[in-house]
Enzyme design. Structure first.
Site, PDB file in Angstrom:
ATOM      1  N   GLU A  35       0.716  -1.140   0.198  1.00 54.37           N
ATOM      2  CA  GLU A  35       0.043  -0.150  -0.111  1.00 54.37           C
ATOM      3  C   GLU A  35       0.986   1.493  -0.286  1.00 54.37           C
ATOM      4  OE1 GLU A  35      -3.098   0.300  -0.533  1.00 54.37           O
ATOM      5  OE2 GLU A  35      -3.859  -1.706  -0.432  1.00 54.37           O
ATOM      6  N   TYR A 118      -6.141   6.920   4.234  1.00 50.07           N
ATOM      7  CA  TYR A 118      -6.400   5.560   3.320  1.00 50.07           C
ATOM      8  C   TYR A 118      -5.551   4.441   3.854  1.00 50.07           C
ATOM      9  CZ  TYR A 118      -5.620   2.765  -0.665  1.00 50.07           C
ATOM     10  OH  TYR A 118      -5.609   1.620  -1.433  1.00 50.07           O
ATOM     11  N   ASP A 136     -10.202   5.624  -2.591  1.00 47.90           N
ATOM     12  CA  ASP A 136      -8.979   5.892  -3.453  1.00 47.90           C
ATOM     13  C   ASP A 136      -9.398   6.847  -4.562  1.00 47.90           C
ATOM     14  OD1 ASP A 136      -9.751   4.143  -4.945  1.00 47.90           O
ATOM     15  OD2 ASP A 136      -7.640   3.235  -5.590  1.00 47.90           O
ATOM     16  N   CYS A 191     -14.210   1.652 -15.380  1.00 45.96           N
ATOM     17  CA  CYS A 191     -14.657   2.885 -15.051  1.00 45.96           C
ATOM     18  C   CYS A 191     -13.360   3.945 -14.984  1.00 45.96           C
ATOM     19  CB  CYS A 191     -15.558   3.045 -13.782  1.00 45.96           C
ATOM     20  SG  CYS A 191     -16.423   4.430 -13.550  1.00 45.96           S
ATOM     21  N   CYS A 198     -17.768   1.503 -20.654  1.00 50.80           N
ATOM     22  CA  CYS A 198     -19.050   1.174 -20.305  1.00 50.80           C
ATOM     23  C   CYS A 198     -19.708   0.234 -20.587  1.00 50.80           C
ATOM     24  CB  CYS A 198     -19.760   2.607 -20.594  1.00 50.80           C
ATOM     25  SG  CYS A 198     -19.212   4.312 -19.624  1.00 50.80           S
ATOM     26  N   CYS A 201     -18.980  -2.663 -18.242  1.00 54.28           N
ATOM     27  CA  CYS A 201     -19.431  -2.536 -17.020  1.00 54.28           C
ATOM     28  C   CYS A 201     -20.269  -3.527 -16.614  1.00 54.28           C
ATOM     29  CB  CYS A 201     -19.914  -1.016 -16.660  1.00 54.28           C
ATOM     30  SG  CYS A 201     -20.150  -0.799 -14.949  1.00 54.28           S
ATOM     31  N   CYS A 206     -26.404   2.766 -13.997  1.00 57.47           N
ATOM     32  CA  CYS A 206     -25.500   3.575 -13.361  1.00 57.47           C
ATOM     33  C   CYS A 206     -26.121   5.125 -13.766  1.00 57.47           C
ATOM     34  CB  CYS A 206     -24.289   3.333 -14.215  1.00 57.47           C
ATOM     35  SG  CYS A 206     -23.237   5.057 -14.415  1.00 57.47           S
TER      36      CYS A 206
END
Length: 291
Positions: A35, A118, A136, A191, A198, A201, A206
């Site tokens: 991370e 975070y 994030d 995305c 799209c 997706c 949406c």
């Protein structure tokens, strides 16, 4: 509009990337290292360095026993090397005060050196399966589009962003933790900021699509340049020191940026202030811990 987490998790079950820090047997310490490395650095650059670190420093006490300079050299060209120094400091605290184990709760994680909001939530979620919202840039973009119908998220707001994601997460803890990872994956793979896919997706609804994919109308986004910046000069100076066996003469640093000596001097001063570079009593320059 609510986000269909069943559809999202079904997609994630088949499309999840095989990232090394997601594999079975990876410890919370190793996830913490990933991370820290992944902040503002692409996966492709992080993965090989992370694999080396896992072998070299499998537990915090191993890193704590190494010098700052060793850690900075191993950091290589990942960028923003202050992250490496803070991780080294964090390793020392984990070894001395936490029995060489990364804590599993957000509040304790936040008390560690170099661990922000975070990272604390990411470790609690991804290492320990806690039901905590992890936000994030990718997650904010998915929520902005799917839930709020906006092309891009507005200015970050910790309270609002965490509440948005909290409302999306399933109640069941294991599913919630996996949902957090799936939201990130959707933002990273489908995305995306530019040219979102799209048609691929998995979400059946949406808000952004239903609104006709309205364009972003906010202020122009700043493009982060690298060439010619102080950050580039700092990187060149650090490269000289990483590749040396010990302290170097000022002349070896001066030659890396001849076009603007003032900028070079400013960059070197900032490295000294940040504690990444030290100057010896004889005027030589070295990585932190070697002066």
């Amino acid at each position: 509009m609510p986000i269909d987490t069943d559809a999202l998790l079904g997609w994630f079950d088949t499309e999840e990337r095989d990232l090394p820090w997601r594999r079975p047997g990876v410890t919370a310490w190793q996830i913490l290292m990933s991370e820290i490395m992944l902040q503002q650095t692409p996966v492709s650059r992080v993965a090989p360095i992370w694999a080396e670190w896992v072998q070299r420093w499998p537990v915090p006490s191993k890193m704590a026993a190494s010098s700052q300079a060793e850690v900075l050299r191993a950091w290589g060209k990942l960028g923003y090397p202050r992250r490496a120094l803070r991780l080294h400091e964090c390793a020392g605290v984990l070894a001395a005060e936490h029995g060489d184990v990364v804590p599993d709760d957000v509040d304790t994680l936040l008390s560690l050196p170099g661990i922000g909001a975070y990272t604390a939530r990411a470790v609690a979620c991804f290492a320990y399966g806690q039901r905590v919202p992890v936000v994030d840039t990718n997650v904010r973009r998915v929520v902005a589009r799917a839930a709020h119908g906006a092309a891009e998220p507005g200015n970050p707001s910790t309270t609002r962003d965490l509440a948005d994601v909290e409302a999306i997460l399933p109640i069941e803890r294991t599913r919630a933790a996996r949902c957090s990872a799936a939201l990130m994956e959707l933002g990273a793979l489908i995305c995306t900021a530019k040219n979102p896919a799209c048609l691929l997706c998995p979400l059946p609804e949406c808000s952004w699509i239903e609104a006709g994919r309205p364009a972003y109308t906010g202020p122009p986004k700043k493009v982060q340049k690298f060439a010619g910046t102080d950050r580039q000069v700092r990187g060149k100076l650090m490269a000289v020191l990483r590749e040396s066996d010990g302290p170097v003469e000022r002349a070896e640093l001066d030659v890396v940026w001849l076009s603007d000596p003032g900028q070079r001097d400013r960059a070197l001063d900032s490295l000294l202030v940040d504690g990444l570079v030290e100057q010896t009593e004889t005027g030589l320059f070295a990585l932190a811990g070697e002066g």
